[in-house]
Design a protein around this motif. Sequence first.
Motif, mmCIF file in Angstrom:
data_model
loop_
_atom_site.group_PDB
_atom_site.id
_atom_site.type_symbol
_atom_site.label_atom_id
_atom_site.label_comp_id
_atom_site.label_asym_id
_atom_site.label_seq_id
_atom_site.Cartn_x
_atom_site.Cartn_y
_atom_site.Cartn_z
ATOM 1 N N ALA A 139 74.424 38.009 45.615
ATOM 2 C CA ALA A 139 74.594 36.596 45.991
ATOM 3 C C ALA A 139 73.721 35.661 45.164
ATOM 4 C CB ALA A 139 74.283 36.414 47.477
ATOM 5 N N ASP A 140 72.629 36.166 44.594
ATOM 6 C CA ASP A 140 71.685 35.315 43.853
ATOM 7 C C ASP A 140 71.750 35.685 42.369
ATOM 8 O OD1 ASP A 140 69.662 33.808 42.866
ATOM 9 O OD2 ASP A 140 68.184 34.391 44.373
ATOM 10 N N PRO A 141 72.507 34.963 41.555
ATOM 11 C CA PRO A 141 72.640 35.341 40.131
ATOM 12 C C PRO A 141 71.331 35.247 39.362
ATOM 13 C CG PRO A 141 73.673 33.217 40.563
ATOM 14 C CD PRO A 141 73.306 33.790 41.891
ATOM 15 N N LEU A 142 70.467 34.280 39.709
ATOM 16 C CA LEU A 142 69.202 34.164 38.989
ATOM 17 C C LEU A 142 68.316 35.374 39.237
ATOM 18 C CD1 LEU A 142 68.365 30.396 39.535
ATOM 19 C CD2 LEU A 142 69.259 31.480 37.492
ATOM 20 N N LEU A 143 68.233 35.791 40.477
ATOM 21 C CA LEU A 143 67.422 36.960 40.804
ATOM 22 C C LEU A 143 68.016 38.221 40.174
ATOM 23 C CD1 LEU A 143 65.101 38.247 42.410
ATOM 24 C CD2 LEU A 143 66.633 38.384 44.379
ATOM 25 N N ARG A 144 69.344 38.327 40.185
ATOM 26 C CA ARG A 144 69.992 39.506 39.613
ATOM 27 C C ARG A 144 69.719 39.608 38.109
ATOM 28 N NH1 ARG A 144 74.734 38.285 40.977
ATOM 29 N NH2 ARG A 144 75.599 37.554 39.005
#
Length: 1404
Positions: free
Chosen positions: A24-29
């Motif tokens: 759900a979190d592209p930045l964290l991924r």
Amino acid sequence: MAGPTPTYSAIVSHTAAFLAELIADPLLRRHLLSAAAAADGGGGQQHPAATLQALSLVSDALDTAASGSASPSSLRAPERLLRSLPAATPLSCLLLALARAARRGGGGAAAAAVLNLFALDPALARHELAPAPFEALFAPRLLPVMRHFAARRAAAAAKAMDEEGGSDETTAVSDEVMDEEGGSDEESGAQAQEMRVLEREYERVLDANCKAYALYLKRILEAGEPLAAVSPSPSPQPPPPELVFGVGADEDSRGDEDAAPENDESAASSQSDLRDNPMWAETEEQPGDLYPRRQSSVRGRRDLMRPPSLYPQRVPPHLIVQQQTPPVGRASPASRIRAEHPRSRSPAAPSDDSMEESSSELFAGKEEKIAAPPLSSSKQPRPRADAGRLSPEPASSSSPARGNDAAAVDTPGPLPTPKDFVCPITSQVFDDPVTLETGQTYERRAIQEWLDRGNATCPITRQRLHGAQLPKTNYVLKRLIGAWRDQQQPQRRPSPSPSGSPPPATPPPATTGMEGDSPAPPPFIVPVKAAATSSPSPEANTSASAPSPTSVIAQASLESAVAELRAAVSCLCTSEDLAQSERSVLKIERLWRDATAGGSSDAEPAILAALARPAVVNDLVEILFNSVSAQVLRVAVFLLAELASRDDAVVQTLTRVDSDVDCLAALFKKGLAEAAVLICLLAPEPEQLVEMDLAEALVTTIRRGGDEDPLKMCVRPKAASVILLGQILVEAAGAADSSTSPVPRSALLSERFIRSLAASLEAEPVEERLAAMRILLRCIWEDGHCRSSIAEKASLGAVLDAFHAVGDADKIDIVRFLYELLKLKKRSAPERLLRTIKEGGSFSMMHTLLVYLQSAPPEHSPVVAGLLLQLDLLVEPRKISMYREEAVDCLIQCLKNADFPRCQLLAAETIMCLPGKFSSSGRPLARSTLLKFARVKERYRQSQDLNAARADGEDEMEEGKAASEWERKAAYAVVSHEFGLVFEALSECLRTKNAELFTTSLVCATWLVYMLSLLPDTGVLGAARVCLLRQFVVVLRSAKHGSDRVLAMVALRSFMNDREGMHDITTYIKDVLKTLRELKKSSGLAFEMLKLLSDGQESSVDMWSHKEINQVDCSANGEVTSVVYLKNYIFSGHSDGTLKVWEGSENILRLVHEVQEHTKAITSLSVLHSEEKLFSGSLDRSIRVWQFRDGMLRCVEVHDTRDPVQSLAVASAVAYFVPQGAGVKVLNWNSGNSKLLNPNKYVRSMALVHGKLFCGCNDGSIQEIDLASGTLGVIQSGSKRILGKASPVYVLRVHDGLLYTGSTPSSSVDGCASVKVWSCANYGLVGSMATAAEARSLVVSADLVYVASGTAAVEIWSREKLARIGTLLAGGPGCRVQCMAVDADGDVLVVGTSDGRIQAWGLT
């Protein structure tokens, strides 16, 4: 002690939650994928092509599926590539886990891939890639290992300290080694090397255990049989691997990194219960970067966007020092109150504002805020952080003294955790224990979740529970736990210091977090004096002066007071007697005041440390639950409020249990006003305040007023009540269903309540001023009539000063409040307010508003511009003004901003309010003024408001002059801007489909065009005509509402004042004339414009065309003898005594009701409009009184006249009728007596108007009888004819001060005139109408006169010119018109004939 064995479902759920967050979190991924890629390629090796291709495919699939689940087909290819790799890497494992988690049903396979991360590189997995699964799955198992190394570190630190002895040049580290916020800042030499070796061994041990346990968890997944989470007899399963507490001494691959402490970063690797295991080292960080990225270490990478909440971060001191206090209006009310009360701050309780930003970034909103110590010295000792922990092993048992001769004093270690204090579900110490009916005690959140999952039994005993409602908190157990935690807190014995200052107070114990995490470290409490001596030098010791006798006495008194306070606290916490506990509370309050009254800076930290402990706070709350003494309750609330204002930990303790806040709300509603202060400091959510139903109690407290505060609390109860009520009203206004107000309307509008709120506008706290202003604004919106009272009582100076200290959200509220206050009925009052606003503040309000206008959002700009423009209009409008130009330009730009219709509407409403004419409720009267100028005869409510606004006041003329002057200045300021640019913007608004915006813009455009005809000609009228003429014609022709058409007509009339305007209007002459003919019956201005456009041909038949609407045949009831209108109904009397009611508006002449109570013909009908009664006179010698209600006609009175009634007129208590013989009889309703007037004349017709009775006689004479004085006046003398017939006066009508008489044409001076018009004032003949035959019936409307003769013809005459217009034919052949009536507007003519027909005509 090793934690519960994880189950299949637990492993899958924890890993699924972790992977779902990554998806759900592209930045964290992307950050974690980059970290995994850097770890794999750290040795300079290249990734396999299959791995890179899989990375691209997985990233594209997850990025394109941001709005939903990823396509399974797009994830199968990368899965096959990853499985084909010869050797797994952290990057491939992470990609495989993401690919499997994105597919449905891949939870077990995804969990296995996550566990492979820990099997391949445990350190990277727990520090960087998967800290959340480590905390949930591995940390409970590795708990003994963590405690083992914690004890070894503490022992090593203690040993090093013992070797160094009591030298002043060394730094004490025993209390700081286990502190989770940092380690020793001065480790050097062998001691530092020993600690690094220990840390490397700790890492290797964790790696070995993580690998073994990861393989064990994979075997559980392969078994595929989930076990029950809570079961009395769990099924057997393979035992977990044995824990390893030591490994070989070979160096780790990261040893080089650990050997460089200046480049190392804090690495947190413990579970939430053991956050005391960070490895700290100094690092060179960039200012403002809380999470620096290491360039030379893979393990040093942290999640920059979202740091794990359970891993503590070391905050550099310079970041805390640089924190700025947020502006008022941004922080919570409680923090704003603390900021405004200096005595609310103490060394024991750092400001919440100063730590808000850093703490929120550190813990992402999931952990309690940790107050930072005063940073007066970079070498200050850190507090112990092991108080309240579950760890039974001691960390450090001694603390070195701070003097040359002082010896280290041993302190007892923390006590082991009693098993009764631990929840069997969470394995954590109870935070909110509840005991079920089965005798088992659980954590409230845990057992509630158990029940929410559908279980109805006790988890341990398996007995069925009788209800789903949980019992109250077990306060006895909670108090015991608080006492146990107090014993866990290390005690520091005071040691003599060179300056004689007391040692630092013991910090309050840590409290557990809201989410069930381990206790957060307590705030570090260092008094100012102690901070200066935390690291004394030999020079300082030799030059220190001896303590004075006064300081020694003060120190002794302080120690005595603190000892007495501790005794009272101990009695409060241990006593089971309520009376004894109440006495302890009163004693604590007395000691508090005695200690703080002396002004000693050392007293407050010591007292706060003794009272701010959770156990003491919980006991004070328990007093609130059980005590019935008003004094004790007030004192307990006072103590809690003072503690909450100084220490955020107290607030967290009070808000942890909802029942505590509910208890405060209940006490407040019962009359304990001081409870409002504590509720305000706890800062509950606005939704929670609404649910508490505190509004009425808050209103009562505010209405009671009174600034006296006998307890001298940090916030006055009234101020807290104002703040809370303001939050409730704001929340209610923003709710989806805002139709019901939480506060009764009558309570908000009471004079006493408004007076008390107006006094709060001058309060010292800005938050109270703002809240009072918002409540008063809500009062104005509820009922605008209170606006004048508020404007009279309010002092605006403090509100104006607050404008410079608040945020934008509060600034616009202040502007709205000031703007609403200006909507007063009398013009002199708003001008006084404008001068107060302009000159009353400490700063230039006009300049401040100008600056704010330039940065305000579009929806706020119109009201700001309106206020700024009105302030500027106080000076000469023809002078150039920067403020006026900016304000008008802003309004025009808002009108043109079609992307924001709301902004357009607000700008149009602002212009509509500029004329400065308002009703008593504050509604603008610009529309009403224009309708009145059009001489509208319809009963517009706006016109009635306008009349009411001008009805009273001795200085009406001066007020009217001031209002006109202001209106001229406002109009000139708007229209003169860039040569009428506003008309172009209004023309665009008139094309909108938004009905509200169209109507408001039409009023603005009409008003400005109308004012141009009154202002000096500057050529702007031509610009307005070019922009708006066609729009006004369209509105005049096709507007749905009649008032909109009238407004367009007023604007067109202004254009007709010059030759060019008249020429342009003639191009639309057909449409204009057609609409004006329709409006002429309701507007005198339409009639005037018709004459101008028709070259004065007023009597044209085309202008007064009639159309027959309906007719009915009542020949069965004989002749129609009388017809009248009453309340849009038609009443007809017939020769057989029948009285009928007909619909008179929409379905005209539809029979509604009929009665027949007269025995003979009804000769006359009369209406008394003031009482809405109908009177009928008949030949049966009676007068009947009728009431028409609910579609039924009922006779309410019958009066015997003793004579046949020929004609009838009625007043309030008297009836006048023409009998069979001479004179006029007067019948009194009350007494029944009668008398005869004018007995010498045979009266044929009469009319009663304003106390005067006009009589038309058979001899042709017309007389006026003054009923008050009885005097008789002659309007026309009669003549006695010996030969031939007489000329009786058949009909009399009075209209607009003129008397119309109908008789037989004669050959006298008047020629053949049968209708004459007389002046009622001087009896002079005004004019006459020569009809074709005698005038038997006559009726007068606003514009026309209808005359009926003895035939079926009805002649139409112009009332103003007395010229004949046309003729109508009524009835059948040979009939005659008996009676006529017109409605109140003159639109409908109703005729009754001798053949029993009733016909209706309408003006078209």
